[in-house]
Design an enzyme around this catalytic site. Structure first.
Site: not given
Ligand code: GLN
Length: 564
Positions: A32, A85, A160-161, A200, A204, A392, A396, A528, A530
């Site tokens: 990836g 990926d 892999d199959i 190698t 091969q 997330c 909470q 999220h 990230e």
């Molecule tokens: N478990 C929580 C929810 O479903 C938070 C989910 C998460 O952090 N992605 O709301």
């Protein structure tokens, strides 16, 4: 055959070139990352590039797979739950991924079986070849459509199959696309310490295996922990039928994965590909990647961030998150050490392991195991002015902690953890919907009830709040993946006690961001961030968070906890 060329024509003007990326010998060689890195170079050469990942497992998508087994579930803007990926792809190239960029054997069979049930095959016998392979080809074309180059990564290892139908499909496409398709094969070239030499032979064998199913590699990417000598490369070339210059050494990156585009370009991989596919392209410009690598290797500061979660031992489980944390340090050249803390360990041994960390992050998560450890870590951050970012589940948990320890709602909880709590500050929308039914709780584009809220959604920020200042705009779009929400019935209580609700869904019905203004840096977000952080642009929340960690380390944050 009816399908011949029909596939080719579909790719716009027929000008899309395909690069198929396969792997041999062992898994986890970084297919990836290699594909994404090549794509990144091609993008700087002015080509419109995309990537797709084909996964040979039977799950219809990775949404239900445990992060322990399969690593993080990456969420695209359009709400697809995909292989991690795709996160690499979005971090390396500008093209946004969507649900067409990742599909599995399960999805392919699902489509074919649905068609069979509808009677679309007119009584014919439905078979792997051509029906499954045709469906695979159709999906590849869909992902590639409209681009100059599409890199198609086949998951798993040759032999892999499971991956056989995929390999048969790309073999056929190789024939149909002719000069507009090529095959890049990634293999392992092990170094044997005892013999003091590299071997190698596995390469091969793996290329031979590929050839036995009708695919001839055009480029070999030889993953090796040391440089491969000219002689060894000549040997690999001889045995595998590729020109010597097309045997590329994929060394372990010295500093970071963002070096890989530079390492591959130095060996001329992009030139080989462009020549082979007969493409017209400009010069490569890797200055942005060089800049990223320079910022990562020549750091001026160092901080330690505790990542308090459930899957911390599995390095891929928080892939996008750990990348985003690293990106957060780039602007000010801050090296970030990530201290992985198992939240259950906090439950058993107390918060001692958090002593001296410069910031605390609680990431997304599911289920009750380790939840109380997260709450304890958040309490520690809040009471000691340690910068806190909750994502997330981490947001909470921060709401639960605040409700319990600041608002005095001792029993406060998320209904995911305790369905019988007397103070359900977090719950499913259907659980906290006003009994009268009069309250309009439905967000613009979210689902009600037990369905996940998935993908990019808009959020309005409160001007002057920490979030508002960091983003520097009023409206943002961030990606979601959760079922539970902040319970609107507790808005007043939490606000009265000093929590600021600084981000809301566009119709104001859902709380998306919480802050504690009396704390130097405390923020929880329901989405999220990230997933949208890139090494080139970073992300405002992560940059702000890591820079706050530095201030905390340098003693620039108030030591006294302000009263709420
Ligand atoms: N478990 C929580 C929810 O479903 C938070 C989910 C998460 O952090 N992605 O709301």
């Amino acid at each position: 055959m009816v399908f011949q060329n029909a596939f080719k024509r579909k790719t716009g003007s027929g000008m899309t070139s395909l690069i198929f990326v396969t792997g041999g010998v062992v898994s986890s060689l970084g297919k990836g990352l290699s594909a994404a890195s090549l794509a990144a170079i091609l993008e700087t050469r002015g080509l419109k590039v995309t990537l797709a990942k084909l996964d040979p497992y039977i799950n219809v998508d990775p949404g239900t797979m445990s992060p322990f087994q399969h690593g993080e579930v990456y969420v695209t803007e359009d709400g697809a739950e995909t292989d991690l990926d795709l996160g690499h792809y979005e971090r390396f190239i500008g093209t946004r991924m969507s649900q067409v960029n990742n599909f599995t054997t399960g999805r392919i069979y699902n489509n074919v079986i649905a068609r069979e049930r509808r009677g679309d095959y007119l009584g014919g016998t439905v078979q792997v070849i051509p029906h499954i392979t045709d469906e695979i080809k159709r999906n590849i074309v869909k992902a590639a459509e409209g681009y100059d180059v599409a890199l198609i990564e086949i998951g798993g290892t040759v032999g892999d199959i499971e991956s056989l139908p995929f390999l048969e499909a790309i073999r056929q496409m190789g024939v149909e696309y002719g000069k507009q398709a090529m095959f890049m094969h990634l293999t392992l070239v092990p170094y044997l310490k005892a013999a003091k030499e590299i071997k190698t032979k596995p390469t091969q064998h793996s290329v031979k295996e590929l050839r036995s199913i009708g695919i001839a590699a055009d480029v070999i990417l030889a993953r090796c922990e040391r440089d491969i000598s000219e002689d060894e490369r000549a040997k690999i070339a001889l045995f595998t039928n590729v020109p010597k210059e097309a045997v590329i050494t994929a060394l372990d990156a010295r500093e970071s994965i963002y070096e890989i585009p530079i390492l591959l370009h130095e060996q001329g991989l992009d030139d080989i590909v462009i020549k082979r596919l007969g493409l017209e392209a400009g010069e490569a410009d890797l200055s942005r990647w060089e800049e990223v690598v320079d910022r990562l290797s020549n750091t001026r500061h160092e901080v330690t961030v505790a990542l308090v979660g459930k899957y911390v031992e599995h390095s891929d489980a928080y892939k996008s998150l750990t990348e985003a944390i690293t990106h957060g340090g780039l602007r000010q050249r801050i090296a970030v050490n990530i201290l992985r803390v198992e939240s259950e360990q906090i439950e058993q041994e107390g918060i001692g392991s958090l002593d001296g960390v410069d910031a605390i992050l609680v990431p997304g998560g599911f289920g009750e195991r380790g939840f109380e450890g997260k709450v304890a870590a958040i309490r520690y951050a809040r009471e000691n002015n340690v910068p806190y970012l909750g994502i997330c589940f981490g947001m909470q948990a921060a709401v639960v902690e605040f409700a319990r320890n600041v608002c005095g709602l001792e029993d406060a909880n998320s209904t995911e953890i305790n369905p019988d709590t007397s103070a359900p500050v977090i719950g499913l929308i259907t659980e906290w919907l006003d009994a009268s039914g009069n309250v309009e709780t439905r967000s613009e584009d979210s689902d009600l009830g037990g369905t996940m809220r998935l993908g990019g959604q808009r959020c309005r920020l409160r001007p002057g709040s920490l979030a508002g200042n960091l983003y520097g705009k009023d409206i943002i779009t961030e990606r979601h993946r959760h079922r539970y929400e902040f319970n609107n019935h507790y808005r007043d209580t939490l606000q009265r006690n000093g929590m600021l609700l600084s981000g809301h869904s566009m119709d104001e019905t859902l709380v998306e961001i919480v802050e504690i203004p009396a704390h130097p840096w405390f923020l929880g977000c329901q989405f999220h961030p990230e997933f949208t952080s890139t090494p080139r642009d970073g992300h405002p929340l992560f940059s702000g968070f890591i820079e706050a960690a530095l201030k905390s380390k340098q003693g620039e944050l108030p030591a006294e906890v302000a009263s709420l």
